[in-house]
Design a protein around this motif. Structure first.
Motif, mmCIF file in Angstrom:
data_model
loop_
_atom_site.group_PDB
_atom_site.id
_atom_site.type_symbol
_atom_site.label_atom_id
_atom_site.label_comp_id
_atom_site.label_asym_id
_atom_site.label_seq_id
_atom_site.Cartn_x
_atom_site.Cartn_y
_atom_site.Cartn_z
ATOM 1 N N SER A 1 -4.111 -7.377 0.627
ATOM 2 C CA SER A 1 -2.774 -7.052 0.152
ATOM 3 C C SER A 1 -2.245 -8.287 -0.574
ATOM 4 O O SER A 1 -2.442 -9.414 -0.104
ATOM 5 C CB SER A 1 -1.886 -6.703 1.344
ATOM 6 O OG SER A 1 -0.566 -6.473 0.940
ATOM 7 N N GLU B 1 -2.601 -10.641 2.898
ATOM 8 C CA GLU B 1 -3.534 -10.311 3.974
ATOM 9 C C GLU B 1 -4.906 -10.046 3.373
ATOM 10 O O GLU B 1 -5.003 -9.613 2.223
ATOM 11 C CB GLU B 1 -3.108 -9.036 4.717
ATOM 12 C CG GLU B 1 -1.800 -9.135 5.452
ATOM 13 C CD GLU B 1 -1.446 -7.822 6.105
ATOM 14 O OE1 GLU B 1 -1.345 -7.799 7.344
ATOM 15 O OE2 GLU B 1 -1.298 -6.821 5.378
ATOM 16 N N GLU B 2 -5.925 -10.266 4.182
ATOM 17 C CA GLU B 2 -7.295 -9.961 3.775
ATOM 18 C C GLU B 2 -8.075 -9.739 5.062
ATOM 19 O O GLU B 2 -7.853 -10.425 6.062
ATOM 20 C CB GLU B 2 -7.870 -11.128 2.979
ATOM 21 C CG GLU B 2 -9.248 -10.891 2.422
ATOM 22 C CD GLU B 2 -9.772 -12.072 1.619
ATOM 23 O OE1 GLU B 2 -10.790 -11.887 0.944
ATOM 24 O OE2 GLU B 2 -9.182 -13.187 1.686
ATOM 25 N N GLY C 1 -10.559 -5.228 2.814
ATOM 26 C CA GLY C 1 -9.303 -4.956 2.143
ATOM 27 C C GLY C 1 -8.444 -6.190 2.007
ATOM 28 O O GLY C 1 -8.700 -7.223 2.633
ATOM 29 N N SER D 1 -1.964 -2.801 -1.606
ATOM 30 C CA SER D 1 -3.134 -3.050 -0.768
ATOM 31 C C SER D 1 -4.315 -2.319 -1.379
ATOM 32 O O SER D 1 -4.168 -1.236 -1.950
ATOM 33 C CB SER D 1 -2.906 -2.523 0.648
ATOM 34 O OG SER D 1 -1.912 -3.271 1.292
#
Length: 109
Positions: A47, A55-56, A45, A30
């Protein structure tokens, strides 16, 4: 910055795992950055694994309370109340986004 224009949709996510941890290849890394723009803190952020963006997220903190700009899990993006009125515009971007492209890369392109 260039994930939507330089990476082919089915080529995965190029990344270099941390070499001092033998298990790093199996762990999705991440990345998070905090920045202040016009006096307001923002946190962005994401991952990833070898194949796709897992993920964002993007948050802002006006009045010291977290405001969701967007959160992405896999290919699903949820927009916060401040961006929900832009749904038509963001929907087009979602259609252009591949599983290995960051939403902010597609939006800035």
């Amino acid at each position: 910055m260039n994930s939507s224009s330089r990476w082919e949709p089915d080529e995965g996510v190029p990344r270099t795992p941390f070499r001092l941890d033998p298990g790093a290849r199996q762990k999705p890394p991440s990345f998070v950055v905090d920045i202040t723009l016009d006096g307001i803190r923002h946190t962005y952020g994401f991952s990833v694994n070898d194949n796709k963006i897992l993920e964002e997220w993007l948050y802002s903190y006006p009045e010291k309370r977290r405001r969701v700009i967007f959160e992405r899990t896999g290919g699903e993006i949820e927009f916060g109340s401040t961006t929900s009125n832009q749904r038509g515009r963001t929907g087009v971007l979602e259609e252009l986004m591949g599983s290995n492209a960051l939403f902010v890369s597609v939006a800035s392109g």
